[in-house]
Design a protein around this motif. Structure first.
Motif, mmCIF file in Angstrom:
data_model
loop_
_atom_site.group_PDB
_atom_site.id
_atom_site.type_symbol
_atom_site.label_atom_id
_atom_site.label_comp_id
_atom_site.label_asym_id
_atom_site.label_seq_id
_atom_site.Cartn_x
_atom_site.Cartn_y
_atom_site.Cartn_z
ATOM 1 N N LEU A 1 0.849 -1.191 0.000
ATOM 2 C CA LEU A 1 0.000 0.000 0.000
ATOM 3 C C LEU A 1 0.881 1.236 0.000
ATOM 4 N N GLY A 2 0.476 2.254 -0.787
ATOM 5 C CA GLY A 2 1.257 3.480 -0.768
ATOM 6 C C GLY A 2 0.695 4.556 -1.662
ATOM 7 N N PRO A 3 1.234 5.784 -1.535
ATOM 8 C CA PRO A 3 0.772 6.936 -2.326
ATOM 9 C C PRO A 3 1.523 7.050 -3.649
ATOM 10 N N THR A 4 0.825 7.534 -4.684
ATOM 11 C CA THR A 4 1.448 7.807 -5.971
ATOM 12 C C THR A 4 0.872 9.101 -6.529
ATOM 13 N N PHE A 5 1.438 9.571 -7.630
ATOM 14 C CA PHE A 5 0.982 10.816 -8.238
ATOM 15 C C PHE A 5 1.029 10.686 -9.750
ATOM 16 N N LEU A 6 0.291 11.572 -10.429
ATOM 17 C CA LEU A 6 0.306 11.675 -11.889
ATOM 18 C C LEU A 6 0.202 13.137 -12.271
ATOM 19 N N GLY A 7 1.104 13.598 -13.122
ATOM 20 C CA GLY A 7 1.067 14.957 -13.651
ATOM 21 C C GLY A 7 1.115 14.935 -15.167
ATOM 22 N N ILE A 8 0.249 15.720 -15.808
ATOM 23 C CA ILE A 8 0.163 15.766 -17.267
ATOM 24 C C ILE A 8 0.360 17.205 -17.734
ATOM 25 N N TYR A 9 1.224 17.380 -18.729
ATOM 26 C CA TYR A 9 1.472 18.706 -19.320
ATOM 27 C C TYR A 9 1.577 18.543 -20.828
ATOM 28 N N LYS A 10 0.566 19.045 -21.546
ATOM 29 C CA LYS A 10 0.516 18.938 -22.998
ATOM 30 C C LYS A 10 0.658 17.476 -23.420
ATOM 31 N N PHE A 11 1.776 17.116 -24.085
ATOM 32 C CA PHE A 11 1.961 15.754 -24.581
ATOM 33 C C PHE A 11 2.856 14.918 -23.665
#
Length: 287
Positions: free
Chosen positions: A238-248
């Motif tokens: 179990l744990g935290p994650t992240f997602l970041g999107i910028y243009k392509f």
């Protein structure tokens, strides 16, 4: 010393990975429903680390995917192994070559920005560098060319602010000369949150946070027609994650810690998992 080598390898690969990409649509450890749009290519690079009490593992996986239709996606994975460890097989970073097709067979909008989705995938797996390390080292030479199949299914709800996915899958290899690699069964539960203040326009970074739980069962290895005692494993993380999107472009990553561990005598205790993915998206000229 081994732990220092593990983290050095992670940071070296992060530096190299700025030239490529990974799974930029959702979580990094769990199963999810997104697929590429029709005519959309994605080029991915994922770095995966598994630190254990006795020896660790660092691997890198490059992946190319193409949206055949709005609901059908083809993918191919090329693995690489940087640091070898005596750990049970895991679908997170198996070290195998793979080609698969994912079909989003349910896609029902149920409001503005909200949808119910289900996706299934099936593919062919060919043993890669995984064969040369861990509990397989020198023991299962006959499985070097024994192919396998991989399949998974995920379902869930997605909106502009909340995401919830549940899924499960398995990988099974053919027997060759009385030898067979572990059958791996896995499941995951993922919750994601995207605050309103983080929802950016097309010219800014757009961020999401996830909480990811995964469970894995790795079955007994088989050698010369007989199972190898102590070669099975049951684990949950179990744990935290992240997602970041910028243009392509997209970047995602996170950590997982063990919440349950029942390992055979061949394996050390796994302390932490680390992942980093970088992605690049490109539409073909015909779309």
């Amino acid at each position: 010393m081994r732990s220092h080598q593990f983290f050095i390898a992670i940071f070296v690969l992060i530096g190299f990975s700025s030239l490529a990409s990974a799974s930029g649509h959702g979580p990094v450890f769990g199963f999810a429903t997104p697929v590429n749009s029709q005519g959309e290519w994605s080029f991915d690079l994922g770095v995966y680390g598994r630190a254990a009490s006795l020896g660790s593992q660092t691997s890198v996986q490059s992946m190319v995917s193409y949206g055949l239709t709005p609901q059908l996606q083809w993918s191919a994975v090329l693995p690489g192994l940087v640091q070898r460890g005596s750990l049970p097989m895991s679908p997170m970073a198996s070290g195998d070559f793979a080609s698969s097709v994912a079909w989003r067979f349910i896609h029902h909008p149920n409001g503005i920005g909200r949808r119910l989705e289900s996706t299934a995938s099936v593919g062919l797996v060919l043993p890669g560098p995984q064969q040369s390390f861990g509990a397989l080292r020198g023991a299962l030479r006959n499985t070097h060319y024994a192919p396998g199949i991989n399949s998974w299914v995920a379902t869930g709800l997605a909106s502009r602010s909340h995401y919830l996915w549940a899924g499960g899958g398995f990988t099974r290899f053919a027997e060759r000369g009385g030898d067979r690699r572990s059958r791996v069964t896995s499941a995951s539960l993922v919750y994601g949150y995207r605050p309103e203040s983080w929802r950016a326009d097309r010219h800014q970074w757009d961020w999401r946070l996830f909480a990811e739980m995964t469970g894995e069962h790795s079955g007994l290895l088989q050698r010369a027609g007989a199972v190898i005692p102590g070669s099975d494993a049951n684990q949950a993380f179990l744990g935290p994650t992240f997602l970041g999107i910028y243009k392509f472009f997209a970047v995602s990553g996170g950590v997982q810690l063990p919440v349950y561990s029942d390992l055979g005598k061949l394996y050390p205790h796994e302390r932490v998992r680390v992942a980093l993915n970088l992605s690049y998206f490109l539409f073909s000229h015909s779309h």
